[in-house]
Write a protein that holds these residues in place. Structure first.
Motif: not given
Length: 288
Positions: A201-212
């Motif tokens: 779950t946190t990896r999915l959230v981190q990917q969203l922030f990394d993408a921006e």
């Protein structure tokens, strides 16, 4: 070599403790010690070094461990194959599941299954999804009912059972709750409460922030989502929760624009481990 002795040996090797092995096998510590002593006598070599309270495998123990696991797996496969030939749904069904799924998704299926097949002995273990995934990969459970990994292992077969939409949430009195529209950039300066960074779950959230190219400030960690919800509800930070947990009014979903976060929950099993009738029927109940 008795399989009961091998079970005791594997349990001690994996738990690092005679007492913990006894708890796993529902035996007393002296019974475990006796089985290990008998096995060591049969093999004419010590399998564990005992220094104070610390237990470690000897070279002979290290050599025996993979063979013991293989032998026990082959015996279990043979027993399942014989029962399956008879068309019976019985024996043991071992399942590893996460706390969230076990508490909020599985109860109806477990109830219906046990009512329909009372002769099946359920062996249910609550683990983090990542640990459950690893245990199934090692062949220690028939099934895992977990948050599915973003990148699946080729040795693991998986079935998506539920699609879990996630909300970004805060307490009603949090400053972020005053926004009518938001972006991830608005969240970035504020402390987050999320599961451990290694969780799916946190990896999915981190990917969203990394993408921006945004920073993600994880100030507190709570792997149990009900605990995370409590911490968010008293204003300690923002978090991410399944809609099944965020829709009761205790926390407030945030109006994030163009952000859709979904995780898949489902069933996994090892492709090289044959499923017994009980596991196959349980999967049918889940998909049903």
């Amino acid at each position: 070599m008795d399989t009961q002795h091998l079970h005791a040996f594997v349990a001690v090797a994996e738990t690092g403790s005679f007492s913990a092995a006894g708890q796993r096998l529902h035996l007393t510590q002296p019974a475990i010690s006796k089985r290990i002593a008998t096995l060591e006598q049969q093999l004419d070599t010590p399998l564990f070094d005992r220094v104070g309270r610390k237990i470690s495998l000897t070279h002979a123990g290290v050599s025996l461990l993979p063979n013991a696991r293989r032998i026990l797996q082959e015996v279990a496969d043979a027993e399942r194959a014989i029962m399956d030939l008879q068309g019976e749904v019985r024996g043991q069904l071992s399942i590893a599941t996460s706390h969230h799924i076990g508490l909020h998704r599985l109860p109806p299926t477990l109830r219906h299954f046990t009512e329909r097949y009372p002769e099946v002995k359920l062996d249910l273990h609550f683990l983090d999804s990542e640990q459950a995934y690893h245990e199934v990969l090692q062949g220690r459970f028939d099934l895992g009912i977990v948050t599915l990994a973003p990148e699946s292992d080729p040795h693991i077969a998986e079935d998506i059972i539920w699609r879990d939409q996630l909300d970004f949430v805060v307490a009603h009195n949090h400053p972020l709750a005053e926004h009518d529209r938001m972006t991830l950039a608005d969240l970035s300066p504020w402390q987050a409460i999320l599961p451990d960074s290694g969780t799916y779950t946190t990896r999915l959230v981190q990917q969203l922030f990394d993408a921006e190219a945004l920073s993600l400030d994880i100030g507190m960690v709570a792997n149990h989502l009900d605990t995370l919800k409590m911490m968010v509800s008293i204003g300690l930070g923002w978090g991410v929760l399944p809609q099944t947990l965020s829709g009761d009014g205790l926390v407030q979903p945030l109006p994030l624009e163009d952000v859709v976060l979904t995780r898949h929950l489902g069933a996994i099993h090892h492709r090289q481990r044959s499923l017994n009738n009980a596991a196959r029927v349980f999967l049918q109940f889940l998909k049903g």
